[in-house]
Design a protein around this motif. Structure first.
Motif, PDB file in Angstrom:
ATOM      1  N   ASP A  38       0.826  -1.204   0.000  1.00  0.00           N
ATOM      2  CA  ASP A  38       0.000   0.000   0.000  1.00  0.00           C
ATOM      3  C   ASP A  38       0.866   1.262   0.000  1.00  0.00           C
ATOM      4  O   ASP A  38       0.578   2.229  -0.713  1.00  0.00           O
ATOM      5  N   ARG A  73       2.661   1.632  -3.500  1.00  0.00           N
ATOM      6  CA  ARG A  73       1.766   2.101  -4.550  1.00  0.00           C
ATOM      7  C   ARG A  73       1.488   3.595  -4.407  1.00  0.00           C
ATOM      8  O   ARG A  73       1.406   4.326  -5.394  1.00  0.00           O
ATOM      9  N   ARG A 132       2.179   0.832 -10.364  1.00  0.00           N
ATOM     10  CA  ARG A 132       1.150   0.463  -9.393  1.00  0.00           C
ATOM     11  C   ARG A 132       0.502  -0.858  -9.772  1.00  0.00           C
ATOM     12  O   ARG A 132       0.287  -1.732  -8.918  1.00  0.00           O
ATOM     13  N   SER A 135       1.057  -4.578  -7.777  1.00  0.00           N
ATOM     14  CA  SER A 135      -0.137  -5.284  -7.312  1.00  0.00           C
ATOM     15  C   SER A 135      -0.213  -6.694  -7.889  1.00  0.00           C
ATOM     16  O   SER A 135      -0.503  -7.653  -7.176  1.00  0.00           O
ATOM     17  N   GLU A 137      -0.108 -10.153  -5.678  1.00  0.00           N
ATOM     18  CA  GLU A 137      -1.277 -11.031  -5.584  1.00  0.00           C
ATOM     19  C   GLU A 137      -1.093 -12.359  -6.301  1.00  0.00           C
ATOM     20  O   GLU A 137      -1.676 -13.366  -5.899  1.00  0.00           O
ATOM     21  N   THR A 146     -12.822  -9.363 -11.747  1.00  0.00           N
ATOM     22  CA  THR A 146     -11.431  -9.722 -11.509  1.00  0.00           C
ATOM     23  C   THR A 146     -10.843 -10.347 -12.770  1.00  0.00           C
ATOM     24  O   THR A 146     -11.535 -10.553 -13.769  1.00  0.00           O
ATOM     25  N   SER A 191      -7.451  -9.494  -7.311  1.00  0.00           N
ATOM     26  CA  SER A 191      -8.555  -8.897  -6.574  1.00  0.00           C
ATOM     27  C   SER A 191      -9.232  -7.867  -7.476  1.00  0.00           C
ATOM     28  O   SER A 191      -8.723  -7.520  -8.556  1.00  0.00           O
ATOM     29  N   THR A 192     -10.374  -7.348  -7.034  1.00  0.00           N
ATOM     30  CA  THR A 192     -11.036  -6.306  -7.815  1.00  0.00           C
ATOM     31  C   THR A 192     -10.193  -5.030  -7.847  1.00  0.00           C
ATOM     32  O   THR A 192     -10.171  -4.323  -8.866  1.00  0.00           O
ATOM     33  N   ARG A 193      -9.483  -4.735  -6.749  1.00  0.00           N
ATOM     34  CA  ARG A 193      -8.633  -3.546  -6.690  1.00  0.00           C
ATOM     35  C   ARG A 193      -7.524  -3.629  -7.735  1.00  0.00           C
ATOM     36  O   ARG A 193      -7.290  -2.684  -8.496  1.00  0.00           O
ATOM     37  N   THR A 194      -6.844  -4.761  -7.802  1.00  0.00           N
ATOM     38  CA  THR A 194      -5.777  -4.936  -8.776  1.00  0.00           C
ATOM     39  C   THR A 194      -6.336  -4.960 -10.196  1.00  0.00           C
ATOM     40  O   THR A 194      -5.712  -4.439 -11.130  1.00  0.00           O
ATOM     41  N   GLU A 206      -8.852  -3.254 -11.290  1.00  0.00           N
ATOM     42  CA  GLU A 206      -9.086  -1.855 -11.657  1.00  0.00           C
ATOM     43  C   GLU A 206      -7.791  -1.177 -12.103  1.00  0.00           C
ATOM     44  O   GLU A 206      -7.763  -0.436 -13.089  1.00  0.00           O
ATOM     45  N   LEU A 207      -6.708  -1.438 -11.342  1.00  0.00           N
ATOM     46  CA  LEU A 207      -5.415  -0.870 -11.718  1.00  0.00           C
ATOM     47  C   LEU A 207      -4.964  -1.396 -13.086  1.00  0.00           C
ATOM     48  O   LEU A 207      -4.413  -0.646 -13.904  1.00  0.00           O
TER      49      LEU A 207
END
Length: 302
Positions: free
Chosen positions: A124, A127, A140, A144, A148, A171, A193-196, A198-199
């Motif tokens: 975190d 990034r 970033r 990630s 992951e 994902t 993950s959904t966060r990764t 998105e990136l």
């Protein structure tokens, strides 16, 4: 002692036979190792091929003064490979050579240096240090994904767009095709993950469809259609550690493998057993994984 002969077999030409059967990095290492053996033999006035048992023993023990045991062992394998390619008598299985190799290992009975784990808290922070530029966006996403998917550096830079499959939940399903523990390319499957995800989508939109590699160099703000070097992964991690204003000792301890190490440590803390972590990261050796996890064990019950 065997004296230097004017006729040296063209082993470099024979090494072309290895192309496609071995990873390019392995072939390059072998070439460098044999060049080191030839240079040593030239200094000693000894013919390198065919090598005598005593020659190889002396070379091994001399190399062991400065080189790591793993490097010495690899150079022994390279010497063996040349003799086999040239269909010469192979001296490398003699018991005296085995004893020389054991002397080298015992003379350096130290624990392998372990990269500092880039755990979730570091991820975190790293990034957050990335600039609002195309390179920062790439970094970033790359940090990630590396974390992951528990990738090795070589696996991370080898990823292509075709290895990604977007799923209904937003994902990505990712095929990691090849690693040093998977020489025949069976690969393994991992999920973001959904966060990764998105990136990744943000990066892919900027990178464009004309680039084959998932992560690529950026020149003057424009993505270039070629793969990154593994050194770039290490540099991104180190630079992020510096930007996060970490202690110099910590900066030095991070490496291109730190994302893989840190993710494994986090999985252990979350209660996953060794078998599950091995499957997630594609490990074949429990001993190697154990070195990654030992620094996390004292925090498991915290």
């Amino acid at each position: 002692m065997q004296t230097l002969s004017p006729e040296v077999p063209n082993w470099r030409a024979e090494f072309r036979r290895l192309e496609g059967a071995y990873a390019p990095a392995t072939i390059r290492s072998y070439l460098g190792d044999i060049a080191a053996f030839e240079a040593w033999c030239a200094e000693e006035g000894i013919a390198p091929f065919p090598a005598e048992v005593d020659t190889v023993c002396r070379f091994i023990e001399d190399q062991g003064i400065e080189k790591a045991p793993s490097t010495v062992r690899r150079r022994l394998y390279a010497i063996r490979k040349v003799h086999r390619l040239l269909q010469m008598p192979d001296p490398t299985h003699d018991e005296e050579i085995n004893l020389s190799l054991r002397r080298v290992r015992r003379s350096k009975a130290i624990r392998p240096r372990q990269a500092k784990g880039l755990t979730r808290d570091y991820l975190d922070r790293f990034r957050a240090t990335q600039p609002e530029t195309v390179i920062g966006l790439r970094n970033r996403a790359m940090l990630s994904v590396g974390y992951e998917l528990l990738t090795r550096r070589s696996e991370l830079v080898a990823l292509r767009s075709d290895d990604l499959e977007e799923r209904g939940d937003g994902t990505f399903r990712v095929l990691i095709r090849r690693s040093k523990a998977d020489q025949f390319g069976a690969g393994r499957i991992a999920f973001t993950s959904t966060r990764t995800a998105e990136l990744l989508r943000d990066w892919l939109e900027i990178r464009g469809p004309e680039v084959d590699w998932l992560f690529c160099p950026v020149y003057q703000g424009k993505p270039i259609n070629r793969d990154l070097s593994t050194t770039t992964v290490k540099r991104v991690v180190k630079q992020a550690a510096v930007r996060a204003q970490l202690d110099a000792t910590d900066v030095a301890a991070f490496s291109g493998h730190s994302m893989r190490v840190g993710a494994a440590q986090d999985l252990l803390k979350r209660g996953f057993d060794t078998a599950a972590i091995m499957r997630a990261g594609g490990w074949k050796s429990v001993n190697v994984l154990a070195r990654y996890l030992e620094h996390a064990e004292h925090n498991v019950w915290a």
